[in-house]
Design a protein around this motif. Structure first.
Motif, mmCIF file in Angstrom:
data_model
loop_
_atom_site.group_PDB
_atom_site.id
_atom_site.type_symbol
_atom_site.label_atom_id
_atom_site.label_comp_id
_atom_site.label_asym_id
_atom_site.label_seq_id
_atom_site.Cartn_x
_atom_site.Cartn_y
_atom_site.Cartn_z
ATOM 1 N N LEU A 182 0.824 -1.203 0.000
ATOM 2 C CA LEU A 182 0.000 0.000 0.000
ATOM 3 C C LEU A 182 0.861 1.258 0.000
ATOM 4 N N ASP A 183 1.937 1.232 0.768
ATOM 5 C CA ASP A 183 2.813 2.395 0.824
ATOM 6 C C ASP A 183 3.481 2.630 -0.524
ATOM 7 N N ALA A 184 3.896 1.562 -1.198
ATOM 8 C CA ALA A 184 4.543 1.689 -2.504
ATOM 9 C C ALA A 184 3.584 2.219 -3.570
ATOM 10 N N LEU A 185 2.280 1.968 -3.384
ATOM 11 C CA LEU A 185 1.269 2.387 -4.356
ATOM 12 C C LEU A 185 0.504 3.632 -3.908
ATOM 13 N N ARG A 186 1.054 4.350 -2.941
ATOM 14 C CA ARG A 186 0.331 5.480 -2.340
ATOM 15 C C ARG A 186 -0.002 6.582 -3.328
ATOM 16 N N ASP A 187 0.743 6.679 -4.450
ATOM 17 C CA ASP A 187 0.478 7.721 -5.436
ATOM 18 C C ASP A 187 -0.578 7.313 -6.454
ATOM 19 N N CYS A 188 -1.052 6.074 -6.394
ATOM 20 C CA CYS A 188 -2.091 5.608 -7.314
ATOM 21 C C CYS A 188 -3.462 6.051 -6.790
ATOM 22 N N ASP A 189 -4.220 6.732 -7.625
ATOM 23 C CA ASP A 189 -5.486 7.314 -7.188
ATOM 24 C C ASP A 189 -6.478 6.279 -6.677
ATOM 25 N N ILE A 190 -6.400 5.073 -7.201
ATOM 26 C CA ILE A 190 -7.399 4.063 -6.861
ATOM 27 C C ILE A 190 -7.144 3.392 -5.515
ATOM 28 N N VAL A 191 -5.961 3.588 -4.972
ATOM 29 C CA VAL A 191 -5.553 2.884 -3.755
ATOM 30 C C VAL A 191 -5.908 3.706 -2.517
ATOM 31 N N VAL A 192 -6.589 3.081 -1.558
ATOM 32 C CA VAL A 192 -6.838 3.727 -0.278
ATOM 33 C C VAL A 192 -5.495 4.053 0.361
ATOM 34 N N LYS A 193 -5.331 5.283 0.799
ATOM 35 C CA LYS A 193 -4.031 5.752 1.273
ATOM 36 C C LYS A 193 -3.717 5.211 2.667
ATOM 37 N N TYR A 194 -2.642 4.437 2.736
ATOM 38 C CA TYR A 194 -2.176 3.856 3.997
ATOM 39 C C TYR A 194 -1.519 4.928 4.858
ATOM 40 N N LEU A 195 -1.826 4.935 6.149
ATOM 41 C CA LEU A 195 -1.235 5.904 7.074
ATOM 42 C C LEU A 195 -0.239 5.243 8.014
ATOM 43 N N HIS A 196 -0.709 4.299 8.821
ATOM 44 C CA HIS A 196 0.212 3.597 9.721
ATOM 45 C C HIS A 196 -0.482 2.376 10.298
ATOM 46 N N ALA A 197 0.255 1.600 11.062
ATOM 47 C CA ALA A 197 -0.273 0.375 11.662
ATOM 48 C C ALA A 197 -0.331 0.512 13.180
ATOM 49 N N GLU A 198 -1.259 -0.200 13.774
ATOM 50 C CA GLU A 198 -1.411 -0.263 15.221
ATOM 51 C C GLU A 198 -1.517 -1.726 15.640
ATOM 52 N N GLU A 199 -1.184 -1.996 16.884
ATOM 53 C CA GLU A 199 -1.446 -3.293 17.486
ATOM 54 C C GLU A 199 -2.547 -3.097 18.519
ATOM 55 N N VAL A 200 -3.624 -3.854 18.386
ATOM 56 C CA VAL A 200 -4.820 -3.645 19.204
ATOM 57 C C VAL A 200 -5.110 -4.909 20.013
ATOM 58 N N TRP A 201 -5.454 -4.736 21.281
ATOM 59 C CA TRP A 201 -5.797 -5.863 22.162
ATOM 60 C C TRP A 201 -7.305 -6.075 22.121
ATOM 61 N N ILE A 202 -7.737 -7.137 21.436
ATOM 62 C CA ILE A 202 -9.157 -7.483 21.326
ATOM 63 C C ILE A 202 -9.306 -8.996 21.487
ATOM 64 N N ASP A 203 -10.327 -9.409 22.188
ATOM 65 C CA ASP A 203 -10.601 -10.839 22.376
ATOM 66 C C ASP A 203 -9.400 -11.577 22.959
ATOM 67 N N ASP A 204 -8.754 -10.935 23.936
ATOM 68 C CA ASP A 204 -7.636 -11.547 24.676
ATOM 69 C C ASP A 204 -6.437 -11.872 23.799
ATOM 70 N N ARG A 205 -6.188 -11.051 22.794
ATOM 71 C CA ARG A 205 -5.019 -11.244 21.936
ATOM 72 C C ARG A 205 -4.711 -9.951 21.208
ATOM 73 N N PHE A 206 -3.473 -9.832 20.782
ATOM 74 C CA PHE A 206 -3.069 -8.707 19.959
ATOM 75 C C PHE A 206 -3.373 -9.019 18.497
ATOM 76 N N ILE A 207 -3.995 -8.059 17.819
ATOM 77 C CA ILE A 207 -4.222 -8.198 16.385
ATOM 78 C C ILE A 207 -3.678 -6.959 15.693
ATOM 79 N N TYR A 208 -3.442 -7.084 14.407
ATOM 80 C CA TYR A 208 -2.994 -5.939 13.628
ATOM 81 C C TYR A 208 -4.182 -5.085 13.200
ATOM 82 N N CYS A 209 -3.945 -3.796 13.187
ATOM 83 C CA CYS A 209 -4.944 -2.832 12.751
ATOM 84 C C CYS A 209 -4.269 -1.870 11.781
#
Length: 238
Positions: free
Chosen positions: A68-95
């Protein structure tokens, strides 16, 4: 770990200390997408939560974010900002945090049309917007990998459509094979936009000349690259 039915987040729920949920947007095979608010600024963003745990998803998630970061200049691609680690359902997941695009998911947009299908000219217009954006991705030797009605966001202004895509995939096939698959997905999408098999025989030749009765061999023979498909959409005669 098997995919849960839903994370079940609703308006006002916290998503790390930085964000709160506004509303769910949609869900797919990999996870769920939410409209969120950045608490410090009030800005609206989108968050994709992955069903699989951080440990299960690490390598694939990293590839996806980098793509996503490599394609950030393509109009059709949703622009990626950053990643988070979230604690849900007793585990860490990527966000994955990205721009919020105000359009509707195409699958939902179609429900506004009588019979859930678009008139031919509108369907071709939307297809052209999608193909234009896809051509930018292919020019970078990349691909989408899984285009369908559930991962395309559409915003309409006058006679124009603006589109954004999410859920890029890497199925392990070569990029050249994946780019041809993208072309087949576009043709199939057009087929579905105008009503699918039930209404295909009644479609004008302009539709049939692209969909080719869903014959992959015929579609790729006529449109070996997305450039050929875009050129056809710009020059065919009614």
């Amino acid at each position: 770990m098997s995919k849960p039915h839903s994370f079940g987040l609703s308006k006002g729920d916290r998503l790390t200390w930085r964000y709160e949920v506004i509303e769910p947007i949609g869900a797919g095979s990999e996870g769920e997408v939410y409209k969120i608010r950045e608490k410090a600024t009030g800005l609206t963003r989108a968050a994709k939560l992955y069903y699989r745990s951080k440990e299960q998803n690490a390598k694939r998630f990293q590839r996806y974010a980098r793509k996503l970061d490599a394609l950030r200049d393509c109009d059709i691609v949703v622009k990626y900002l950053h990643a988070e680690e979230v604690w849900i359902d007793d585990r860490f997941i990527y966000c994955l945090i990205s721009e919020y695009f105000g359009g509707a998911i195409l699958e939902d947009m179609l429900k506004r049309y009588r019979g859930g299908r678009m008139p031919a000219f509108e369907a071709l217009n939307l297809t052209y917007a999608l193909v234009n954006g896809l051509e930018e991705i292919h020019a970078r030797k990349e691909f989408h990998g899984d285009l369908h009605k559930g991962n395309i966001f559409v915003e309409r202004t006058g006679v124009f459509f603006r589109v954004r895509t999410i859920d890029f995939h890497d199925w392990g096939r070569t990029p050249a094979v994946e780019r041809r698959a993208d072309i087949l997905c576009v043709a199939r999408l057009l087929y579905d936009l105008v009503g699918g098999r039930e209404h295909y025989r009644k479609q004008p030749q302009a539709i049939r000349d692209i969909c080719m009765g869903n014959r992959s061999d015929l579609i790729l023979k006529k449109f070996p690259t997305v450039f050929h498909l875009r050129a056809h959409l710009e020059t065919f005669e009614w």
